[in-house]
Write a protein that holds these residues in place. Structure first.
Motif, PDB file in Angstrom:
ATOM      1  N   ASP A   1      40.287  -6.418   6.297  1.00  0.00           N
ATOM      2  CA  ASP A   1      40.432  -7.265   7.482  1.00  0.00           C
ATOM      3  C   ASP A   1      39.113  -7.388   8.229  1.00  0.00           C
ATOM      4  OD1 ASP A   1      43.051  -7.343   6.787  1.00  0.00           O
ATOM      5  OD2 ASP A   1      43.834  -6.673   8.714  1.00  0.00           O
ATOM      6  N   ASN A   2      38.896  -8.564   8.811  1.00  0.00           N
ATOM      7  CA  ASN A   2      37.704  -8.824   9.602  1.00  0.00           C
ATOM      8  C   ASN A   2      37.812  -8.092  10.934  1.00  0.00           C
ATOM      9  OD1 ASN A   2      35.377  -9.868  10.640  1.00  0.00           O
ATOM     10  ND2 ASN A   2      35.982 -12.002  10.443  1.00  0.00           N
ATOM     11  N   ILE A   3      36.759  -7.453  11.360  1.00  0.00           N
ATOM     12  CA  ILE A   3      36.771  -6.691  12.605  1.00  0.00           C
ATOM     13  C   ILE A   3      36.233  -7.516  13.763  1.00  0.00           C
ATOM     14  CG2 ILE A   3      35.893  -4.590  13.709  1.00  0.00           C
ATOM     15  CD1 ILE A   3      35.884  -3.326  10.930  1.00  0.00           C
ATOM     16  N   ARG A   4      35.590  -8.631  13.489  1.00  0.00           N
ATOM     17  CA  ARG A   4      34.981  -9.449  14.533  1.00  0.00           C
ATOM     18  C   ARG A   4      36.037 -10.006  15.491  1.00  0.00           C
ATOM     19  NH1 ARG A   4      31.364 -12.945  11.997  1.00  0.00           N
ATOM     20  NH2 ARG A   4      29.861 -11.367  12.529  1.00  0.00           N
ATOM     21  N   VAL A   5      35.789  -9.843  16.785  1.00  0.00           N
ATOM     22  CA  VAL A   5      36.675 -10.428  17.792  1.00  0.00           C
ATOM     23  C   VAL A   5      35.913 -11.290  18.788  1.00  0.00           C
ATOM     24  CG1 VAL A   5      38.415  -8.624  17.627  1.00  0.00           C
ATOM     25  CG2 VAL A   5      36.579  -8.383  19.283  1.00  0.00           C
ATOM     26  N   VAL A   6      34.599 -11.136  18.871  1.00  0.00           N
ATOM     27  CA  VAL A   6      33.802 -11.922  19.804  1.00  0.00           C
ATOM     28  C   VAL A   6      33.616 -13.308  19.208  1.00  0.00           C
ATOM     29  CG1 VAL A   6      31.569 -12.104  20.965  1.00  0.00           C
ATOM     30  CG2 VAL A   6      32.631  -9.882  20.651  1.00  0.00           C
ATOM     31  N   GLY A   7      33.900 -14.333  19.991  1.00  0.00           N
ATOM     32  CA  GLY A   7      33.770 -15.695  19.512  1.00  0.00           C
ATOM     33  C   GLY A   7      32.330 -16.109  19.302  1.00  0.00           C
ATOM     34  N   LYS A   8      32.135 -17.094  18.451  1.00  0.00           N
ATOM     35  CA  LYS A   8      30.788 -17.609  18.191  1.00  0.00           C
ATOM     36  C   LYS A   8      30.430 -18.776  19.104  1.00  0.00           C
ATOM     37  CE  LYS A   8      30.674 -16.291  13.336  1.00  0.00           C
ATOM     38  NZ  LYS A   8      30.450 -16.737  11.963  1.00  0.00           N
ATOM     39  N   THR A   9      31.399 -19.225  19.906  1.00  0.00           N
ATOM     40  CA  THR A   9      31.164 -20.337  20.823  1.00  0.00           C
ATOM     41  C   THR A   9      31.444 -19.883  22.249  1.00  0.00           C
ATOM     42  OG1 THR A   9      33.443 -21.110  20.587  1.00  0.00           O
ATOM     43  CG2 THR A   9      31.808 -22.031  19.067  1.00  0.00           C
ATOM     44  N   ALA A  10      30.943 -20.647  23.221  1.00  0.00           N
ATOM     45  CA  ALA A  10      31.125 -20.287  24.623  1.00  0.00           C
ATOM     46  C   ALA A  10      32.585 -20.400  25.053  1.00  0.00           C
ATOM     47  CB  ALA A  10      30.250 -21.169  25.507  1.00  0.00           C
ATOM     48  N   LEU A  11      33.284 -21.400  24.540  1.00  0.00           N
ATOM     49  CA  LEU A  11      34.687 -21.587  24.891  1.00  0.00           C
ATOM     50  C   LEU A  11      35.578 -21.119  23.748  1.00  0.00           C
ATOM     51  CD1 LEU A  11      34.415 -25.133  26.492  1.00  0.00           C
ATOM     52  CD2 LEU A  11      34.564 -22.930  27.672  1.00  0.00           C
ATOM     53  N   PRO A  12      36.762 -20.571  24.058  1.00  0.00           N
ATOM     54  CA  PRO A  12      37.644 -20.092  22.991  1.00  0.00           C
ATOM     55  C   PRO A  12      38.114 -21.227  22.090  1.00  0.00           C
ATOM     56  CG  PRO A  12      38.665 -19.824  25.165  1.00  0.00           C
ATOM     57  CD  PRO A  12      37.308 -20.401  25.374  1.00  0.00           C
ATOM     58  N   THR A  13      38.303 -20.908  20.830  1.00  0.00           N
ATOM     59  CA  THR A  13      38.836 -21.866  19.868  1.00  0.00           C
ATOM     60  C   THR A  13      40.068 -21.267  19.220  1.00  0.00           C
ATOM     61  OG1 THR A  13      37.554 -20.993  18.021  1.00  0.00           O
ATOM     62  CG2 THR A  13      36.501 -22.709  19.346  1.00  0.00           C
ATOM     63  N   THR A  14      40.794 -22.069  18.489  1.00  0.00           N
ATOM     64  CA  THR A  14      42.007 -21.574  17.836  1.00  0.00           C
ATOM     65  C   THR A  14      41.683 -20.777  16.578  1.00  0.00           C
ATOM     66  OG1 THR A  14      42.199 -23.643  16.610  1.00  0.00           O
ATOM     67  CG2 THR A  14      43.402 -23.484  18.686  1.00  0.00           C
ATOM     68  N   GLN A  15      40.421 -20.744  16.170  1.00  0.00           N
ATOM     69  CA  GLN A  15      40.053 -20.032  14.958  1.00  0.00           C
ATOM     70  C   GLN A  15      39.632 -18.591  15.218  1.00  0.00           C
ATOM     71  OE1 GLN A  15      37.061 -22.612  13.453  1.00  0.00           O
ATOM     72  NE2 GLN A  15      38.516 -24.172  12.820  1.00  0.00           N
ATOM     73  N   GLY A  16      39.756 -18.111  16.437  1.00  0.00           N
ATOM     74  CA  GLY A  16      39.372 -16.747  16.774  1.00  0.00           C
ATOM     75  C   GLY A  16      40.440 -15.748  16.372  1.00  0.00           C
ATOM     76  N   ALA A  17      40.207 -14.498  16.710  1.00  0.00           N
ATOM     77  CA  ALA A  17      41.145 -13.432  16.387  1.00  0.00           C
ATOM     78  C   ALA A  17      42.355 -13.489  17.308  1.00  0.00           C
ATOM     79  CB  ALA A  17      40.448 -12.085  16.521  1.00  0.00           C
ATOM     80  N   SER A  18      43.505 -13.082  16.795  1.00  0.00           N
ATOM     81  CA  SER A  18      44.716 -13.021  17.615  1.00  0.00           C
ATOM     82  C   SER A  18      44.619 -11.823  18.562  1.00  0.00           C
ATOM     83  CB  SER A  18      45.950 -12.872  16.727  1.00  0.00           C
ATOM     84  OG  SER A  18      45.963 -11.581  16.144  1.00  0.00           O
ATOM     85  N   ILE A  19      45.515 -11.769  19.524  1.00  0.00           N
ATOM     86  CA  ILE A  19      45.553 -10.640  20.455  1.00  0.00           C
ATOM     87  C   ILE A  19      45.771  -9.340  19.683  1.00  0.00           C
ATOM     88  CG2 ILE A  19      46.865  -9.578  22.339  1.00  0.00           C
ATOM     89  CD1 ILE A  19      45.176 -11.890  23.275  1.00  0.00           C
ATOM     90  N   GLN A  20      46.676  -9.353  18.694  1.00  0.00           N
ATOM     91  CA  GLN A  20      46.964  -8.156  17.911  1.00  0.00           C
ATOM     92  C   GLN A  20      45.732  -7.712  17.110  1.00  0.00           C
ATOM     93  OE1 GLN A  20      48.926 -10.868  17.952  1.00  0.00           O
ATOM     94  NE2 GLN A  20      50.698 -10.090  19.079  1.00  0.00           N
TER      95      GLN A  20
END
Length: 161
Positions: free
Chosen positions: A33-52
């Protein structure tokens, strides 16, 4: 919901005495599993990590901090979490350590599951898992910095022979 809290709200050393998930190891130290949770863009996108996924990642990071007796800045530059070139060299060592744990758990410990007696299996019948605390035990160098090179010269590569 009142009858089952899904592992949350029980502070322990495994989750850095937080209310984060108690078992961060299974998705990150057994699978890939990917450990990355910090987004690559300034605003959140739907492709980021879930809350879980985010909670599991932070729980794993808390576990690593506790297991190595360090804080976040031991590996990360908090100004630029995504930029590996601005991170401490320990971040690469930690990444390699995670890859090592994944292999130890998936290739070695998981394949021995049928050989363990029932009292050595987890509550769900799973095999034991190695994690950062298995060797580090609260210090940044595994096994309290004890060198194994004199006893196991093959660990040193060609130059040590």
């Amino acid at each position: 919901m009142a009858a089952h809290n899904y592992g949350f709200g029980h502070p322990s050393t495994s989750n850095g005495t937080t209310a984060l998930p108690v078992d961060p190891f299974t998705p990150h130290l057994l699978g890939d599993d990917n450990i990355r949770v910090v987004g690559k863009t300034a605003l959140p996108t739907t492709q980021g990590a879930s809350i879980q996924q985010t909670e599991q990642s932070y729980s794993l990071m808390m576990h690593m901090s506790q297991a190595l007796g360090v804080n976040c800045t031991f590996c990360h530059n908090t100004r630029a979490f995504l930029d590996w070139s601005q991170s401490a060299p320990q971040r690469a060592a930690a990444w390699n350590g995670l890859q090592m744990m994944r292999e130890v758990n998936a290739v070695y410990l998981e394949t021995l599951k049928s050989l363990y007696p029932a009292n050595r299996l987890g509550p769900l019948g799973d095999s034991p898992k190695a994690n950062c605390g298995t060797c580090h035990q609260g210090v940044s160098k595994p096994l309290y910095g004890q060198s194994l090179l004199k006893d196991f010269p093959e660990l040193g590569g060609k130059a040590a022979r």
